[in-house]
Design an enzyme around this catalytic site. Structure first.
Site, PDB file in Angstrom:
ATOM      1  N   LYS A  93      -5.704  10.464   6.651  1.00  0.00           N
ATOM      2  CA  LYS A  93      -5.567   9.285   5.887  1.00  0.00           C
ATOM      3  C   LYS A  93      -3.819   9.810   5.224  1.00  0.00           C
ATOM      4  O   LYS A  93      -3.939  10.910   4.778  1.00  0.00           O
ATOM      5  CB  LYS A  93      -6.449   9.322   4.485  1.00  0.00           C
ATOM      6  CG  LYS A  93      -6.327   8.296   3.513  1.00  0.00           C
ATOM      7  CD  LYS A  93      -6.626   6.961   4.262  1.00  0.00           C
ATOM      8  CE  LYS A  93      -6.027   5.899   3.234  1.00  0.00           C
ATOM      9  NZ  LYS A  93      -4.930   5.478   3.398  1.00  0.00           N
ATOM     10  N   LYS A 129       0.283  11.533   8.070  1.00  0.00           N
ATOM     11  CA  LYS A 129       1.379  10.636   7.405  1.00  0.00           C
ATOM     12  C   LYS A 129       2.104  10.088   8.668  1.00  0.00           C
ATOM     13  O   LYS A 129       2.130  10.677  10.004  1.00  0.00           O
ATOM     14  CB  LYS A 129       2.309  11.851   6.765  1.00  0.00           C
ATOM     15  CG  LYS A 129       3.012  11.092   5.670  1.00  0.00           C
ATOM     16  CD  LYS A 129       2.274  10.671   4.351  1.00  0.00           C
ATOM     17  CE  LYS A 129       3.101  10.388   3.254  1.00  0.00           C
ATOM     18  NZ  LYS A 129       2.056  10.424   1.784  1.00  0.00           N
ATOM     19  N   GLY A 168       0.892   2.815   1.778  1.00  0.00           N
ATOM     20  CA  GLY A 168       2.227   2.971   1.686  1.00  0.00           C
ATOM     21  C   GLY A 168       2.744   4.182   1.190  1.00  0.00           C
ATOM     22  O   GLY A 168       2.118   5.176   1.095  1.00  0.00           O
ATOM     23  N   ASP A 169       4.019   4.169   1.157  1.00  0.00           N
ATOM     24  CA  ASP A 169       4.649   5.327   0.557  1.00  0.00           C
ATOM     25  C   ASP A 169       6.092   4.676   0.455  1.00  0.00           C
ATOM     26  O   ASP A 169       6.493   3.650   0.359  1.00  0.00           O
ATOM     27  CB  ASP A 169       4.846   6.598   1.559  1.00  0.00           C
ATOM     28  CG  ASP A 169       5.235   7.580   0.923  1.00  0.00           C
ATOM     29  OD1 ASP A 169       4.650   8.554   0.431  1.00  0.00           O
ATOM     30  OD2 ASP A 169       6.729   8.258   1.094  1.00  0.00           O
ATOM     31  N   THR A 213      -1.355   5.809  -8.288  1.00  0.00           N
ATOM     32  CA  THR A 213      -0.659   7.113  -8.337  1.00  0.00           C
ATOM     33  C   THR A 213      -0.091   7.399  -9.601  1.00  0.00           C
ATOM     34  O   THR A 213      -0.281   8.685 -10.032  1.00  0.00           O
ATOM     35  CB  THR A 213       0.549   7.018  -7.267  1.00  0.00           C
ATOM     36  OG1 THR A 213      -0.104   6.454  -5.869  1.00  0.00           O
ATOM     37  CG2 THR A 213       1.143   8.549  -6.871  1.00  0.00           C
TER      38      THR A 213
HETATM   39  N1  LIG Z   1       2.931   5.104  -2.849  1.00  0.00           N
HETATM   40  C1  LIG Z   1       2.185   6.079  -3.016  1.00  0.00           C
HETATM   41  O1  LIG Z   1       1.048   5.582  -2.961  1.00  0.00           O
HETATM   42  C2  LIG Z   1       2.471   7.485  -3.141  1.00  0.00           C
HETATM   43  C3  LIG Z   1       3.792   7.820  -3.339  1.00  0.00           C
HETATM   44  N2  LIG Z   1       3.976   9.198  -3.416  1.00  0.00           N
HETATM   45  C4  LIG Z   1       5.416   9.825  -3.357  1.00  0.00           C
HETATM   46  O2  LIG Z   1       5.900   9.094  -4.660  1.00  0.00           O
HETATM   47  C5  LIG Z   1       7.277   9.006  -4.345  1.00  0.00           C
HETATM   48  C6  LIG Z   1       7.933   7.800  -4.674  1.00  0.00           C
HETATM   49  O3  LIG Z   1       7.290   6.846  -3.676  1.00  0.00           O
HETATM   50  P1  LIG Z   1       7.086   5.364  -3.908  1.00  0.00           P
HETATM   51  O4  LIG Z   1       7.146   4.944  -5.469  1.00  0.00           O
HETATM   52  O5  LIG Z   1       5.556   4.872  -3.247  1.00  0.00           O
HETATM   53  O6  LIG Z   1       8.364   4.513  -3.386  1.00  0.00           O
HETATM   54  P2  LIG Z   1       9.062   3.481  -3.759  1.00  0.00           P
HETATM   55  O7  LIG Z   1       9.696   2.940  -2.318  1.00  0.00           O
HETATM   56  O8  LIG Z   1       8.326   2.194  -4.251  1.00  0.00           O
HETATM   57  O9  LIG Z   1      10.261   4.033  -4.666  1.00  0.00           O
HETATM   58  C7  LIG Z   1      10.910   5.165  -4.506  1.00  0.00           C
HETATM   59  C8  LIG Z   1      11.860   5.368  -5.727  1.00  0.00           C
HETATM   60  O10 LIG Z   1      12.291   6.586  -5.389  1.00  0.00           O
HETATM   61  C9  LIG Z   1      13.952   6.071  -5.101  1.00  0.00           C
HETATM   62  N3  LIG Z   1      14.139   7.211  -4.160  1.00  0.00           N
HETATM   63  C10 LIG Z   1      13.984   7.151  -2.810  1.00  0.00           C
HETATM   64  N4  LIG Z   1      14.484   7.962  -1.798  1.00  0.00           N
HETATM   65  C11 LIG Z   1      15.613   8.568  -2.850  1.00  0.00           C
HETATM   66  C12 LIG Z   1      16.416   9.565  -2.746  1.00  0.00           C
HETATM   67  N5  LIG Z   1      16.783  10.097  -1.739  1.00  0.00           N
HETATM   68  N6  LIG Z   1      17.410  10.080  -3.667  1.00  0.00           N
HETATM   69  C13 LIG Z   1      17.061   9.408  -5.214  1.00  0.00           C
HETATM   70  N7  LIG Z   1      16.103   8.297  -5.331  1.00  0.00           N
HETATM   71  C14 LIG Z   1      15.338   8.155  -4.123  1.00  0.00           C
HETATM   72  C15 LIG Z   1      14.142   4.980  -4.748  1.00  0.00           C
HETATM   73  O11 LIG Z   1      15.167   4.466  -5.283  1.00  0.00           O
HETATM   74  P3  LIG Z   1      15.997   3.473  -4.279  1.00  0.00           P
HETATM   75  O12 LIG Z   1      15.436   2.178  -4.309  1.00  0.00           O
HETATM   76  O13 LIG Z   1      17.537   3.309  -4.573  1.00  0.00           O
HETATM   77  O14 LIG Z   1      15.849   4.027  -2.797  1.00  0.00           O
HETATM   78  C16 LIG Z   1      12.905   4.409  -5.662  1.00  0.00           C
HETATM   79  O15 LIG Z   1      13.193   4.354  -6.966  1.00  0.00           O
HETATM   80  C17 LIG Z   1       7.587   9.674  -3.016  1.00  0.00           C
HETATM   81  O16 LIG Z   1       8.002  10.986  -2.990  1.00  0.00           O
HETATM   82  C18 LIG Z   1       6.119   9.587  -2.378  1.00  0.00           C
HETATM   83  O17 LIG Z   1       6.080  10.072  -1.363  1.00  0.00           O
HETATM   84  C19 LIG Z   1       2.941  10.109  -3.629  1.00  0.00           C
HETATM   85  C20 LIG Z   1       1.522   9.855  -3.637  1.00  0.00           C
HETATM   86  C21 LIG Z   1       1.204   8.196  -3.380  1.00  0.00           C
HETATM   87  N1  LIG Z   2       1.805   7.903   0.001  1.00  0.00           N
HETATM   88  C1  LIG Z   2       0.727   8.521  -0.402  1.00  0.00           C
HETATM   89  C2  LIG Z   2      -0.620   7.423  -0.606  1.00  0.00           C
HETATM   90  C3  LIG Z   2      -1.359   7.681   0.795  1.00  0.00           C
HETATM   91  C4  LIG Z   2      -2.589   6.803   1.005  1.00  0.00           C
HETATM   92  O1  LIG Z   2      -2.956   6.114  -0.027  1.00  0.00           O
HETATM   93  O2  LIG Z   2      -3.325   6.814   1.969  1.00  0.00           O
HETATM   94  C5  LIG Z   2       0.397   9.881  -0.814  1.00  0.00           C
HETATM   95  O3  LIG Z   2      -0.492  10.336  -1.093  1.00  0.00           O
HETATM   96  O4  LIG Z   2       1.470  10.470  -0.581  1.00  0.00           O
END
Ligand SMILES: NC(=O)C1=CN([C@@H]2O[C@H](COP(=O)(O)OP(=O)(O)OC[C@H]3O[C@@H](n4cnc5c(N)ncnc54)[C@H](OP(=O)(O)O)[C@@H]3O)[C@@H](O)[C@H]2O)C=CC1
Ligand SMILES: N=C(CCC(=O)O)C(=O)O
Length: 448
Positions: A93, A129, A168-169, A213
């Site tokens: 997952k 992942k 998603g991520d 999240t």
């Molecule tokens: N979605 C989920 O369910 C989960 C996500 N995460 C983690 O949370 C973080 C954000 O994910 P999420 O919100 O889903 O992603 P999104 O794509 O929705 O948003 C990512 C955000 O981070 C910025 N960003 C991405 N890469 C960079 C970089 N290299 N430098 C600076 N800013 C950056 C983006 O800016 P820009 O638009 O300019 O690229 C955007 O504002 C990640 O680390 C992800 O792995 C953790 C748990 C769950």
């Molecule tokens: N991107 C996620 C969500 C993974 C998921 O909901 O299966 C994370 O936990 O980093």
């Protein structure tokens, strides 16, 4: 103790030698291994079964070609990945990341973290992942659709609700999940709702998954603050990023009486001393897919710093919610000097090891990503549960489940940190609590 140290050191060296150049993966492994010496001392069975070596090696690594055409008919080729890291606790997952920086090392760091994060949720899910070096920025819906269809045409054969369940991520939200689900259904001729999570609410998605999240990260930090008889009430906060995790982190901070004065994207950050207007950020980011700097077109009193470092903004609570290694030693020192008392990692591995050390030495409450941001995958597992029972729960019930899970994660982390002599060291607690759960399952299931 010395013997165990050198044993763990040699395992770490093996990981480096076997996975050359994958620095983010090495970093994620290092952080977990640094917590395990006392565990191996107390429970030698883990060494007898060579669990650490086995857990550091993915069960399967899948790499594939993804050809697609843009709106002008030009052909593009990207590379796709899915690392099926560990299935001791359930089907693999974990999310899919579409970002130009993706390579195998990134996916393995994320997949390794996911093993332990998923274990902390208490839900029956293993760790995996995937993703691609595809950059979705500026692409039309039609181009995104064609990429997602091509990506899934290759990946589908490895997926299933009882095998491997993506979500998603970075760069993968509801739109992308929808296109991938449609292609999966078309190829397999099955409506297997539980094969992907983050689905649309009208066709199998779960309420609260979008918010989960961010909400969960704030719940975790709130539990840490409660150990100091404190709360978010009246706190000035900074949240990096402005994507899914960041937006709903801000929303829950606002619910709990905090004020978020800065958010960012990869081009820079905005500062609004009155508190960021979240409805505008949602409109800019979720609807119009614009840059955070456009916030200042509406709010002249706000400032935008192109290429700026958001961690220079003074705050009491910092929530790094963008990407890995975005907060380093100097940033941590600046935050501590400016009065930061708590950090919650909404992103995966956003703080460098040096930055983490600064926070721990300064007595800052530090919630590591594998614990603090587990609310997303936990709610994904709740989506799978609803799909399996062909049911859909209310927002209130689902959020209550999420809140209970985050309270449980905090409790498990705190108890393990206390058992191993460092009460309140949530990195130690999270790593030990999750490792023991996975390791015990691996021992029970034999040498596979
Ligand atoms: N979605 C989920 O369910 C989960 C996500 N995460 C983690 O949370 C973080 C954000 O994910 P999420 O919100 O889903 O992603 P999104 O794509 O929705 O948003 C990512 C955000 O981070 C910025 N960003 C991405 N890469 C960079 C970089 N290299 N430098 C600076 N800013 C950056 C983006 O800016 P820009 O638009 O300019 O690229 C955007 O504002 C990640 O680390 C992800 O792995 C953790 C748990 C769950
Ligand atoms: N991107 C996620 C969500 C993974 C998921 O909901 O299966 C994370 O936990 O980093």
């Amino acid at each position: 103790m010395k013997g165990q140290t050198s044993k763990i050191e040699s395992i770490y060296q093996q990981v480096i030698d076997r996975n050359p150049g994958e620095t983010e993966f090495h970093q994620a492994v290092r952080e977990v291994l640094d917590s395990l010496e006392p565990v191996i001392m107390k429970y030698p069975k883990y060494a007898d079964h060579r669990i650490i070596e086995r857990i550091c090696e993915p069960e399967r690594q899948i790499i594939f070609r993804v050809p697609w055409t843009d709106d002008k008919g030009n052909i593009h080729i990207n590379r796709g990945f899915r690392v099926e890291f560990n299935s001791a606790l359930g089907p693999y997952k974990g999310g899919l990341r579409f970002h130009e920086s993706v390579y195998l090392g990134i996916i393995k760091f994320l997949g390794f973290e996911q093993i332990f994060k998923n274990a902390l949720t208490g839900m029956p899910i293993g760790g995996g992942k995937g993703g691609s070096d595809f950059n979705p920025k500026g692409r039309s819906d039609a181009e995104i659709m064609r990429f997602c269809q091509s990506f899934m045409t290759e990946l589908y054969r490895h997926l299933g609700e009882y095998t491997d369940v993506p979500a998603g991520d970075i760069g993968v939200g509801g739109r992308e999940i929808g296109y991938m689900f449609g292609q999966y259904k078309r190829i397999t001729n099955r409506y297997e709702a539980g094969v992907l999570t983050g689905k649309g609410l009208s066709w199998g998605g779960s309420l609260v998954r979008t918010e989960a999240t961010g909400y969960g990260a704030v719940y975790f930090v709130n539990e840490m603050l409660k150990t100091k008889k404190d709360s978010f009430e009246g706190k000035t906060c900074v949240v990096s990023g402005s994507g899914n995790v960041a937006i709903y982190t801000v929303e829950k901070i606002n619910h709990l009486g905090g004020k978020v004065v800065a958010m960012s994207d990869s081009n820079g950050y905005i500062y609004d001393k009155r508190g960021v207007d979240l409805s505008l950020v949602k409109q800019l980011k979720e609807v119009e897919r614009r840059r955070i700097k456009d916030y200042c077109d509406t709010y002249k009193g706000a400032t935008y710093v192109e290429g700026g470092n958001i961690w220079e903004v003074p705050c009491q609570v910092a929530m790094p919610s963008a990407t890995q290694n975005e907060l380093d030693e100097k940033d941590a020192e600046m935050l501590v000097k400016n009065g930061c008392i708590a950090v919650g990692e909404g992103a995966n591995m956003p703080t460098t090891p040096e930055g983490t050390k600064v926070f721990l030495n300064a007595g800052v409450l530090f919630g590591p990503g594998k614990a603090a941001n587990a609310g997303g995958v936990a709610t994904s597992a709740l989506e799978m549960q609803q799909n399996a029972s062909r049911d859909s729960w209310t927002f209130e019930y689902t959020e209550k489940r999420l809140h209970e899970i985050m309270i449980g994660i905090h409790k498990a982390c705190y108890e393990q940190s206390a058992e191993f002599g460092q009460p309140g060291n949530y990195i130690l607690g999270a790593n030990i609590a999750s490792f023991r759960k996975v390791a015990d399952a691996m021992i029970s299931q034999g040498l596979i």
